[in-house]
Design an enzyme around this catalytic site. Sequence first.
Site, short mmCIF file in Angstrom:
data_model
loop_
_atom_site.label_atom_id
_atom_site.label_comp_id
_atom_site.label_asym_id
_atom_site.label_seq_id
_atom_site.Cartn_x
_atom_site.Cartn_y
_atom_site.Cartn_z
N HIS A 1 14.15 5.43 5.79
CA HIS A 1 12.93 6.17 6.12
C HIS A 1 13.29 7.48 6.83
CE1 HIS A 1 9.72 2.74 6.05
NE2 HIS A 1 10.63 2.58 5.09
N THR B 1 1.55 7.52 -11.64
CA THR B 1 0.66 8.12 -12.64
C THR B 1 -0.45 8.88 -11.91
OG1 THR B 1 -0.91 6.29 -12.69
CG2 THR B 1 0.97 6.11 -14.18
N TYR C 1 7.14 -7.84 9.51
CA TYR C 1 7.81 -7.10 8.43
C TYR C 1 9.19 -6.67 8.94
CZ TYR C 1 7.70 -4.31 4.12
OH TYR C 1 7.94 -3.80 2.87
N LYS D 1 8.75 -11.48 6.61
CA LYS D 1 9.17 -10.88 5.33
C LYS D 1 10.37 -9.99 5.61
CE LYS D 1 7.68 -7.09 2.32
NZ LYS D 1 6.62 -6.64 1.42
N LYS E 1 12.65 -7.01 4.13
CA LYS E 1 12.84 -5.99 3.09
C LYS E 1 14.29 -6.04 2.65
CE LYS E 1 10.61 -3.60 1.60
NZ LYS E 1 9.86 -3.58 0.35
N ASP F 1 12.00 -9.26 -0.25
CA ASP F 1 11.47 -8.24 -1.17
C ASP F 1 12.50 -7.14 -1.41
OD1 ASP F 1 10.09 -6.30 -2.54
OD2 ASP F 1 8.79 -5.74 -0.87
N PRO F 2 13.28 -7.24 -2.52
CA PRO F 2 14.27 -6.19 -2.79
C PRO F 2 13.71 -5.02 -3.60
CG PRO F 2 14.55 -7.97 -4.35
CD PRO F 2 13.35 -8.34 -3.50
N ASN F 3 12.39 -4.95 -3.77
CA ASN F 3 11.76 -3.84 -4.50
C ASN F 3 12.38 -3.62 -5.88
OD1 ASN F 3 11.01 -2.49 -1.44
ND2 ASN F 3 9.46 -2.47 -3.05
N GLU G 1 9.43 -11.53 -3.64
CA GLU G 1 8.59 -10.37 -3.97
C GLU G 1 9.38 -9.37 -4.80
OE1 GLU G 1 6.38 -9.09 -0.52
OE2 GLU G 1 6.40 -7.01 -1.21
N ASN H 1 4.02 -5.93 -5.55
CA ASN H 1 3.22 -4.74 -5.29
C ASN H 1 3.80 -3.59 -6.10
OD1 ASN H 1 5.26 -4.86 -2.75
ND2 ASN H 1 4.95 -2.74 -3.37
N ASP I 1 -3.53 -3.72 -1.97
CA ASP I 1 -3.35 -2.62 -1.01
C ASP I 1 -4.49 -1.66 -1.30
OD1 ASP I 1 -2.68 -0.09 0.07
OD2 ASP I 1 -0.56 -0.59 0.08
N HIS J 1 -0.22 -5.92 0.79
CA HIS J 1 0.94 -5.04 0.95
C HIS J 1 0.64 -3.96 1.99
CE1 HIS J 1 2.75 -1.10 -0.33
NE2 HIS J 1 3.84 -1.84 -0.29
N SER J 2 1.69 -3.39 2.54
CA SER J 2 1.50 -2.29 3.48
C SER J 2 2.62 -1.29 3.29
CB SER J 2 1.54 -2.84 4.90
OG SER J 2 2.21 -1.96 5.77
N ASN J 3 2.30 -0.05 3.57
CA ASN J 3 3.31 0.98 3.67
C ASN J 3 3.17 1.56 5.07
OD1 ASN J 3 5.26 2.79 2.59
ND2 ASN J 3 4.30 2.46 0.61
N HIS K 1 3.27 -2.54 8.41
CA HIS K 1 4.35 -1.78 9.08
C HIS K 1 3.94 -1.40 10.50
CE1 HIS K 1 5.89 -1.23 5.03
NE2 HIS K 1 6.83 -0.39 5.40
N ARG L 1 7.74 12.36 1.51
CA ARG L 1 8.68 11.29 1.86
C ARG L 1 9.75 11.16 0.78
NH1 ARG L 1 7.40 4.82 2.77
NH2 ARG L 1 9.53 4.18 2.35
O1 LIG Z 1 6.41 -4.30 0.02
C1 LIG Z 1 6.84 -3.22 -0.34
O2 LIG Z 1 7.31 -3.09 -1.44
C2 LIG Z 1 6.80 -2.07 0.57
O3 LIG Z 1 6.38 -2.22 1.68
C3 LIG Z 1 7.27 -0.77 0.10
C4 LIG Z 1 7.63 0.14 1.24
O4 LIG Z 1 7.81 1.43 0.78
C5 LIG Z 1 8.83 -0.32 2.02
O5 LIG Z 1 9.84 -0.73 1.16
C6 LIG Z 1 9.36 0.72 2.92
O6 LIG Z 1 8.54 1.28 3.66
O7 LIG Z 1 10.57 0.97 2.93
MG LIG Z 2 6.95 -5.21 -1.92
#
Ligand SMILES: O=C([O-])C(=O)C[C@H](O)[C@@H](O)C(=O)[O-]
Ligand SMILES: [Mg+2]
Length: 445
Positions: free
Chosen positions: A44, A123, A168, A212, A214, A242-244, A267, A290, A314, A341-343, A370, A424
């Site tokens: 970040h 999109t 988180y 959770k 990340k 959650d490895p995205n 996730e 998400n 979200d 979900h949250s950012n 977050h 970002r």
């Molecule tokens: O659950 C998720 O995928 C997130 O919260 C995405 C976010 O962008 C998270 O990965 C982050 O803030 O680094």
């Molecule tokens: Mg996620």
Amino acid sequence: MGERNSYMQTVDPVGPSDAFTVAEVRLTPILIADPPLLNTQGVHQPYTPRLIIEVVTADGTSGVGETYGDTRYLDLAAPLAEALPGHRVTDLNGLFTLAEQVCGDPADVSDSVDVGGLRGVQTADKLRLSVISGFEVACLDALGKQLGLPVHALLGGKVRDAVDYSAYLFYRLAEHPQGQGEPDDWGAALDPAGVVAQARRFADRYGFGSFKLKGGVFPPEQEIAAVRALADAFPGRPLRLDPNGAWSVETSLRVARELGGVLEYLEDPASGTGRMAQVSEGTAVPLATNMCVTTFQEIKEAFARDAVQVVLSDHHYWGGLRNTQQLAAICRTFGVGLSMHSNTHLGISLAAMTHVAATVPNLDFACDSHYPWQTEDVITERHVFTGGALTVCDLPGLGVELDRDALKALHQRWLDDDGTMRDRDDAAAMRKADPDWRTPAVPRW
Ligand SMILES: O=C([O-])C(=O)C[C@H](O)[C@@H](O)C(=O)[O-]
Ligand SMILES: [Mg+2]
């Protein structure tokens, strides 16, 4: 910088029709401090952009909303802010029509992967819905204040008095590369012991009962070890990883096998509905997303292929609180679980999340947030998690008050920025520590 300042705009009141008519819209982009949290893209930035939206009605009532503040969102918010005066805060359906008319040509948006949000392919629709969500929340806040009703009442009424949130956890650096940003006392968390220590602090301070992590940051073996360490430290507590979308189908299945006994859900182990469907076929561990289900159009294929068993809603993604309720109804219909979900976000968005979460009967899991990582806010009284939950507020509107001094200071930071923080970019932030860093190709492992 000069041209950008025009985002801080005030639209003159037009045509008084009744108290619900929007007279003025104010957009204030801000930069908020963010710790050096790691994800598969990078780290970040020290400061991240958000947009605060104020909708003022003809009787002087002001409603607030919050959404993403990167340039591509500001570019859509500006024409919507200009077009909204004269419309009523009750006309929430009309907001979507208006946005379609004024928010630019969808063809102008590239379909690249959205780096900041880690929400899959970007999109025009997704960007527009995220902007609408902030306006919708501001309209609901104003309307609630005018009627003396909380937002949850405008959404049909709460079905619970408190909303559970989950801790988180992030792998993180002790400080931002090159000493930028605001220091904190969390220290680094780069191994299982660091993750457990972070979880312990979250649990002690906020009472969170589920966790959770990340992932997608270190090779899967290391992340499996971290989740196992969490399971040992907090026996029986719900855990998520959650490895995205960073893993291949094979890796995802291996992790699911190894952590099957301890995960509440896995996730977005792999990226895209196709890969998620393949993973889902090979494991009994519920898969959440998400990333591959973030719009109504994406639901059909994912549900038909049983690619996901839990959708993380979200309201920023889905176009607001009422669309979130519609998503919840669809999930309920198809027997798919719902989580949230949250950012990176501030207290306005957390209030909005909590109101809508309170109205959804089938909210099956504790929501992500977050918020505990955010030390700054634009509301006068920060939300306080007790027993891992937030009490649903019954005050009119969202029940939050804008802190105008804080807003001004955070906007000033945005004005003073030379442009590097206004969009970002976690990979660019990582290059400050490792000049050779590139966004990893997917699957990474
Ligand atoms: O659950 C998720 O995928 C997130 O919260 C995405 C976010 O962008 C998270 O990965 C982050 O803030 O680094
Ligand atoms: Mg996620």
